[in-house]
Write an enzyme that holds these catalytic residues in place. Structure first.
Site, PDB file in Angstrom:
ATOM      1  N   TYR A 189       4.647  23.090  43.676  1.00  0.00           N
ATOM      2  CA  TYR A 189       3.619  23.730  44.496  1.00  0.00           C
ATOM      3  C   TYR A 189       3.752  25.230  44.262  1.00  0.00           C
ATOM      4  O   TYR A 189       4.789  25.824  44.589  1.00  0.00           O
ATOM      5  CB  TYR A 189       3.822  23.423  45.979  1.00  0.00           C
ATOM      6  CG  TYR A 189       3.674  21.976  46.364  1.00  0.00           C
ATOM      7  CD1 TYR A 189       2.490  21.490  46.910  1.00  0.00           C
ATOM      8  CD2 TYR A 189       4.731  21.073  46.205  1.00  0.00           C
ATOM      9  CE1 TYR A 189       2.351  20.162  47.284  1.00  0.00           C
ATOM     10  CE2 TYR A 189       4.602  19.735  46.575  1.00  0.00           C
ATOM     11  CZ  TYR A 189       3.414  19.297  47.110  1.00  0.00           C
ATOM     12  OH  TYR A 189       3.288  17.989  47.477  1.00  0.00           O
TER      13      TYR A 189
ATOM     14  N   TYR B 258       8.836  16.730  54.546  1.00  0.00           N
ATOM     15  CA  TYR B 258       8.260  16.223  53.302  1.00  0.00           C
ATOM     16  C   TYR B 258       8.560  14.736  53.104  1.00  0.00           C
ATOM     17  O   TYR B 258       7.684  13.975  52.687  1.00  0.00           O
ATOM     18  CB  TYR B 258       8.806  17.032  52.121  1.00  0.00           C
ATOM     19  CG  TYR B 258       8.027  16.824  50.844  1.00  0.00           C
ATOM     20  CD1 TYR B 258       6.819  17.485  50.624  1.00  0.00           C
ATOM     21  CD2 TYR B 258       8.505  15.984  49.831  1.00  0.00           C
ATOM     22  CE1 TYR B 258       6.106  17.310  49.448  1.00  0.00           C
ATOM     23  CE2 TYR B 258       7.798  15.801  48.648  1.00  0.00           C
ATOM     24  CZ  TYR B 258       6.598  16.474  48.464  1.00  0.00           C
ATOM     25  OH  TYR B 258       5.884  16.280  47.296  1.00  0.00           O
TER      26      TYR B 258
ATOM     27  N   HIS C 132      11.651  10.361  43.408  1.00  0.00           N
ATOM     28  CA  HIS C 132      11.910  11.793  43.295  1.00  0.00           C
ATOM     29  C   HIS C 132      12.937  12.225  44.337  1.00  0.00           C
ATOM     30  O   HIS C 132      12.808  11.895  45.518  1.00  0.00           O
ATOM     31  CB  HIS C 132      10.610  12.588  43.496  1.00  0.00           C
ATOM     32  CG  HIS C 132       9.765  12.651  42.264  1.00  0.00           C
ATOM     33  ND1 HIS C 132       8.769  13.588  42.080  1.00  0.00           N
ATOM     34  CD2 HIS C 132       9.769  11.898  41.140  1.00  0.00           C
ATOM     35  CE1 HIS C 132       8.192  13.397  40.906  1.00  0.00           C
ATOM     36  NE2 HIS C 132       8.776  12.381  40.328  1.00  0.00           N
TER      37      HIS C 132
ATOM     38  N   LYS D 186       0.491  14.144  52.853  1.00  0.00           N
ATOM     39  CA  LYS D 186       0.641  13.388  54.098  1.00  0.00           C
ATOM     40  C   LYS D 186      -0.486  12.386  54.379  1.00  0.00           C
ATOM     41  O   LYS D 186      -0.336  11.532  55.248  1.00  0.00           O
ATOM     42  CB  LYS D 186       0.725  14.362  55.285  1.00  0.00           C
ATOM     43  CG  LYS D 186       1.986  15.191  55.307  1.00  0.00           C
ATOM     44  CD  LYS D 186       3.195  14.315  55.478  1.00  0.00           C
ATOM     45  CE  LYS D 186       4.444  14.962  54.936  1.00  0.00           C
ATOM     46  NZ  LYS D 186       5.490  13.999  54.638  1.00  0.00           N
TER      47      LYS D 186
ATOM     48  N   PRO E 251      -4.302  18.215  51.470  1.00  0.00           N
ATOM     49  CA  PRO E 251      -3.366  17.469  50.625  1.00  0.00           C
ATOM     50  C   PRO E 251      -2.040  18.167  50.384  1.00  0.00           C
ATOM     51  O   PRO E 251      -1.116  17.546  49.845  1.00  0.00           O
ATOM     52  CB  PRO E 251      -4.148  17.278  49.318  1.00  0.00           C
ATOM     53  CG  PRO E 251      -5.163  18.371  49.318  1.00  0.00           C
ATOM     54  CD  PRO E 251      -5.518  18.607  50.745  1.00  0.00           C
TER      55      PRO E 251
END
Length: 389
Positions: free
Chosen positions: A200, A384, A72, A296, A292
């Site tokens: 998200y 991220y 991704h 991580k 979550p």
């Protein structure tokens, strides 16, 4: 039995450490309370940082991950009406890999016998002894008999409820914890994802996440109060709620289907210090838990394993005691950085029970800033994809 390193827990952290040590010719044995099938039945996240991918490459166990995993280049934040894409490839030059934790564990597990990594499953009543000495040992029972493993070091990769952290005296350890007033209700289904990247979503009704395990298997989440009962959430009700919270664009591309698995997982931030006491080192969930949000958990365990492997290798190769002594401080610096990112993203994307109109507008203002600021997006992207190990 005598070995150099006794590893407690055959999840991804314990198996990963075991393989790394065996690659260097260091003797080790892994003890696991459950069966191998039970370990593989645990449904967990699957967004891998480059550092985690690099460890699998180092072991030469990356072939299936490269064939079946989904690289991704970005992910999305949503506020109910729009998608804010964080282009992590353009902002950092890096990618993440979507590959289920279960599949990574399977790769490590299936390679164990051929590579000489001894894993003892169904080891009950595991107990740690003499961890403040140079000759610690572990006892366990199996098939009605008691066994003992003598080692130079013990590494606890046995999760939040395992015996390793509990073996450290209360006078030595310190706990930092934040328990969140909601959990994630997850649904796994064999349907194509609604977006080729993760979403998200922040919505006035609550948080949602659209993720995937493959091109044909999707994992979705919504946050719910801890008082909610799983049996009150039919598949249809979950799909309806996801369509609202993810926003109209994502909703238009949701494919509904029967659930393979549903569960509610509570959220917490947790850190135990120190991560090393005497001849015992802690890795992964035995020392820390992250919510979550931000993916991580597994990656943080992998970075612990990297530091533990370096420290143990220095000890056995060069008799370097300082490397082991410095393990906790080195690992905790990255732990707290990851805790901060997971906590901040959780605060941004979730509705808390005490939040009112002001807090809601502050969250929307922050999302507006992120949407308009490359600098803000770069900070998120750097965290991220994973801070340097």
């Amino acid at each position: 039995m005598r070995t150099q390193v006794a590893i407690i827990g055959a999840g991804p952290a314990g198996l990963l450490l075991g393989h790394l040590l065996r690659l260097e010719g260091i003797d080790c044995v892994v003890l696991e309370r459950q069966t191998g099938d039970y370990v593989l039945s645990r449904i967990r996240a699957g967004v891998l940082e480059q550092g985690t991918v690099a460890l699998m490459e180092r072991l030469g166990l990356d072939a299936r991950m490269k064939a079946e995993g989904l690289p991704h280049d970005g992910f999305n934040l949503a506020d109910g009406e729009r998608l804010i894409r964080i282009d992590i490839k353009a902002l950092t030059g890096k990618q993440v890999m979507v590959y289920g934790q279960t599949e990574l564990t399977r790769d490590l597990m299936e390679a164990s016998e051929g590579r000489g990594l001894e894993v003892i499953y169904q080891a009950a009543d595991v107990a740690l002894h003499a961890i403040e000495s140079d000759a610690p040992y572990v006892t366990y029972t199996k098939d009605g008999a008691e066994h003992r493993v003598d080692a130079r070091f013990i590494v606890g990769c046995d999760g939040f409820h395992g015996p390793s952290r509990a073996a450290i005296p209360a006078s030595v350890g310190q706990t930092f914890e934040r328990v969140y007033p909601f959990g994630w209700l997850g649904i796994l289904a064999d349907v194509p994802p609604c977006n080729h990247e993760l979403i998200y979503a922040h919505h006035e009704r609550g948080f949602a996440l659209a993720s995937q395990r493959s091109h044909t298997r999707s994992r979705y989440y919504i946050d719910v109060p801890l008082t909610e009962k799983l049996e009150d959430w039919s598949d249809a009700r979950i799909w309806d709620e996801l369509a609202i919270r993810l926003g109209p664009d994502a909703a238009a591309h949701i494919t509904r289907g029967p659930s393979i698995e549903k569960s509610i997982a509570p959220l917490r931030s947790f850190v135990f210090e120190p991560m090393r006491h005497g001849s015992l080192l802690l890795c992964g969930d035995s020392a820390h838990i992250v919510p979550p949000t931000g993916a991580k958990g597994l990656n943080l365990a992998a970075s612990d394993v990297h530091y533990a492997h370096e420290a143990l290798l220095a000890f056995f190769r060069r008799a370097d005691n300082d490397a082991v002594a410095g393990y906790s401080a080195k690992a905790l610096r990255r732990v707290w950085a990851s805790e901060r990112f997971s906590w901040s993203l959780t605060k941004l994307m979730h509705r808390f029970p005490d939040d009112g109109p002001f807090e809601r507008r502050m969250q929307l203002a922050e999302l507006d800033y992120i949407a308009s600021s490359e600098h803000a997006q770069r900070v998120i992207a750097e965290n991220y994809v994973g801070l340097p190990v």
